[in-house]
Scaffold this motif. Sequence first.
Motif, short mmCIF file in Angstrom:
data_model
loop_
_atom_site.label_atom_id
_atom_site.label_comp_id
_atom_site.label_asym_id
_atom_site.label_seq_id
_atom_site.Cartn_x
_atom_site.Cartn_y
_atom_site.Cartn_z
N GLN A 10 0.83 -1.20 0.00
CA GLN A 10 0.00 0.00 0.00
C GLN A 10 0.87 1.26 0.00
O GLN A 10 0.54 2.25 -0.65
CB GLN A 10 -0.93 0.02 1.22
N LYS A 22 -7.60 2.07 -2.54
CA LYS A 22 -8.74 2.11 -1.62
C LYS A 22 -9.22 0.69 -1.31
O LYS A 22 -9.53 0.37 -0.16
CB LYS A 22 -9.88 2.95 -2.20
N GLY A 59 -6.89 -0.91 0.99
CA GLY A 59 -7.01 -0.24 2.28
C GLY A 59 -8.15 -0.83 3.11
O GLY A 59 -7.99 -1.07 4.32
N PRO A 105 -5.84 3.18 7.31
CA PRO A 105 -6.99 3.02 6.41
C PRO A 105 -8.20 3.85 6.84
O PRO A 105 -8.96 4.32 5.98
CB PRO A 105 -7.31 1.52 6.45
#
Length: 190
Positions: free
Chosen positions: A30, A54, A57, A106
Amino acid sequence: MQASITNTTARYGWAMIILHWLIGVIFIGQFVLGFVMMRIESQRTAFELIQLHKSFGFLLLGLIILRVAWRLGNQAPALPPSVGALERRAAPLAHFSLYVFQIALPLSGWALVSVSTLEIPTMPFNLFLMPDLPLAESDAAESFWSATHWYLAYAGIALVALHIAAALRHHLLLRDTVLRRIITPSSGGE
């Protein structure tokens, strides 16, 4: 002896080992993906990478919550006798900090997309629509959450680097079992 899914007093079980390495790979991935997606010139590719970022995440958030729940229900293996008193006190704090960063990061990303005035829907892995957090949209809020997400990412990756360095120190210099116990699972007889 057959490997156990749960922890023993000497080693982690399969569940914690899989969660540890999966979360670690996703967390580092990430960071790399976030770094790349913000520097790519193609808007279409950047948009697709942001959607992927996303998605991972939300996956990371779910996995870390599962890991924390599993950890609360399964005692961690005892540190080997070679580990000093200061390190025994620091290890739980370091692990707690990793958990906090892996949840906060996140969540800050979710807050960022929730306050964005662009109102781009979030569909993790194109499977379902993830609702936004109930936060007011504004440019100021977007700037705040963007900066928060950025700072958390860099602090989190520094903490992960420290974690890796400590594990390698135990394995290569101290030659104790700290790293091996998160690589090789426990057996029911341990």
